[in-house]
Design a protein around this motif. Structure first.
Motif, PDB file in Angstrom:
ATOM      1  N   HIS A 139      -2.197  12.523  -7.318  1.00  0.00           N
ATOM      2  CA  HIS A 139      -3.619  12.154  -7.249  1.00  0.00           C
ATOM      3  C   HIS A 139      -4.509  13.372  -6.970  1.00  0.00           C
ATOM      4  O   HIS A 139      -4.161  14.476  -7.337  1.00  0.00           O
ATOM      5  CB  HIS A 139      -3.818  11.034  -6.221  1.00  0.00           C
ATOM      6  N   GLU A 154      -3.978   8.653   0.276  1.00  0.00           N
ATOM      7  CA  GLU A 154      -2.714   9.222  -0.196  1.00  0.00           C
ATOM      8  C   GLU A 154      -2.900  10.669  -0.651  1.00  0.00           C
ATOM      9  O   GLU A 154      -2.081  11.544  -0.360  1.00  0.00           O
ATOM     10  CB  GLU A 154      -2.165   8.367  -1.349  1.00  0.00           C
ATOM     11  N   HIS A 208       4.307  11.585  -3.394  1.00  0.00           N
ATOM     12  CA  HIS A 208       3.382  10.453  -3.273  1.00  0.00           C
ATOM     13  C   HIS A 208       3.598   9.722  -1.954  1.00  0.00           C
ATOM     14  O   HIS A 208       4.532  10.017  -1.213  1.00  0.00           O
ATOM     15  CB  HIS A 208       3.601   9.465  -4.433  1.00  0.00           C
ATOM     16  N   ALA A 209       2.717   8.781  -1.660  1.00  0.00           N
ATOM     17  CA  ALA A 209       2.923   7.838  -0.557  1.00  0.00           C
ATOM     18  C   ALA A 209       2.719   6.449  -1.141  1.00  0.00           C
ATOM     19  O   ALA A 209       1.719   6.196  -1.800  1.00  0.00           O
ATOM     20  CB  ALA A 209       1.955   8.103   0.588  1.00  0.00           C
ATOM     21  N   GLN A 242       1.431   3.936 -12.067  1.00  0.00           N
ATOM     22  CA  GLN A 242       1.288   5.388 -11.941  1.00  0.00           C
ATOM     23  C   GLN A 242       0.758   5.965 -13.245  1.00  0.00           C
ATOM     24  O   GLN A 242      -0.118   6.806 -13.251  1.00  0.00           O
ATOM     25  CB  GLN A 242       2.631   6.048 -11.608  1.00  0.00           C
TER      26      GLN A 242
END
Ligand SMILES: [Zn+2]
Length: 413
Positions: A139, A154, A208-209, A242
């Motif tokens: 992101h 995130e 990522h989270a 995603q």
């Protein structure tokens, strides 16, 4: 058999930061062009094409050094364009419209991202190129990623973990670090994937989270690309969400006009990179098991765009669930983020102790544990943490037995 399609002209112009090449054809290509960069030369193979006019004129412009070499064969036309810098590319077809002929458009863009050489030398130096590790914090910019109940984003958490991990990799002898972003900016998925390709990464780690509507769901997950697709329905759902982050790609997936994407998918027949990714991902999940509950105890497989670069072993780490209040709290803690980074570094080291690339500055050797030695001594001597030494050798907790053979690295500077 139909007559071969003809190349009637080639136009080159500036396009954004890079250049755009427009091939004018008398009809549509029957097969996707094959585009690859070999050293500092871009090869463009146009299957089933005959050249029609004089030599194509390619000026020195942007990443193009100027000039082109052209070969015709029964299979088609091959153009070789010398480059001044590493590029990524995308290509697409445009139908005849407004008097224009059928066109093949090829955009060449300078590669984004920062390559940072590891500077610290090490007493045990080997020859060979540095191992290239590409970190990809998810992101960024206008895309915050998942947001926790307390407003934790995130994109911020994963950037911080990635920057800590980057510092550790930079200080590792014989390793070179590449990052898709090191600030809060948006990077399209295709650019992330291309960076790994263009930099010939030995390992690509996307960070990522996780988030899930059910707030009690927790734990780490490690994903690796699978040729056959998703492990589970959840994996398919995740790959969809995603991948949907990139508006361009959404378009590509529905229309499949992007020939480059087709080419990438075709090239995915190589399995070596996937096997390496699976091995690295397995170490990553075993490492994370020591600091974080696992959401999935095994490596999961999915068809993420960022993992699709051919020949680049790639994994995606979901560090924890930002949607879980306890885990959001942990992710807000700088010490926990540092611990995640150290653990991921241990897994990266362990992977390259087990599988040093053949032409790299790293190789592996055996160390027999002496009676007066402990694991910390050995780890220290070979530039590893005790955890990385354990992971690489699949050692349980507790001290190793004297006489045990330990796999250890020889790291080049
Ligand atoms: Zn994410």
């Amino acid at each position: 058999m139909a007559a071969a399609a003809q190349l009637r002209g080639l136009r080159v112009g500036r396009h954004g930061q890079g250049v755009r090449l427009v091939f004018d054809l008398n009809r549509r290509l029957t097969a996707a062009p094959v585009i690859r960069s070999v050293g500092e030369v871009l090869h463009i193979e146009l299957p089933g094409i005959q050249h029609w006019l004089g030599r194509p004129v390619v000026p020195a412009l942007g990443p193009l050094q100027g000039g082109a070499e052209m070969n015709e064969s029964a299979a088609g036309l091959v153009l070789r364009l010398p480059l001044r810098e590493t590029v990524r590319w995308r290509s697409f077809s445009l139908g005849p419209r407004g008097g224009a002929s059928q066109r093949l458009v090829l955009d060449l863009m300078p590669v984004v991202g920062t390559a940072v050489e590891s500077s610290r030398s090490h007493p045990v130096a080997g020859a060979g190129r540095p191992i290239v590790v590409c970190l990809d914090p998810g992101h960024g910019g206008h895309d915050p990623g998942a947001i926790g109940a307390r407003g934790t984003r995130e994109k911020d958490v994963v950037l911080d973990v990635a920057l800590s991990l980057a510092r550790l990799i930079r200080s590792t002898p014989g390793m070179r670090l590449v990052m898709s972003r090191d600030t809060d900016r948006y990077v399209p998925l295709m650019d992330r994937m291309h960076l790994g390709l263009a930099q010939r990464a030995d390992l690509f780690v996307s960070i990522h989270a996780d988030a899930f509507p059910e707030r009690t769901v927790s734990g780490s997950t490690v994903w690796a690309l699978s040729q056959t697709g998703a492990t589970s329905a959840a994996a398919r759902w995740l790959a969809r969400t995603q991948n949907a982050a990139d508006p361009l790609l959404g378009d590509v997936q529905s229309g499949v006009h992007d020939l480059m994407l087709n080419e990438v998918l075709i090239n995915m027949t190589q399995t070596a990179a996937m096997n390496a990714a699976a091995a690295a991902a397995d170490l990553m999940i075993r490492g994370l098991a020591g600091v974080e509950d696992l959401h999935n105890a095994a490596v999961q497989h999915a068809n993420f765009v960022v993992l699709r670069a051919p020949d680049v072993p790639s994994m995606l780490v979901e560090t924890a669930f930002i949607s879980n209040p306890q885990e959001e709290q942990r992710l807000r803690d700088p010490d926990f983020r540092q611990l995640l980074a150290r653990t991921m570094h241990d897994a990266v080291l362990a992977h390259f102790v087990n599988a040093p690339p053949a032409d790299s500055a790293w190789s592996a050797t055996r160390h027999v544990l002496g009676k007066a030695e402990n694991l910390a001594d050995v780890a220290d001597r070979y530039g590893l943490s005790v955890e990385a030494l354990r992971l690489a050798n699949n050692l349980p907790h507790g001290e190793g037995q004297p006489g045990v053979h330990l796999r250890v690295p020889i790291m080049g500077a």
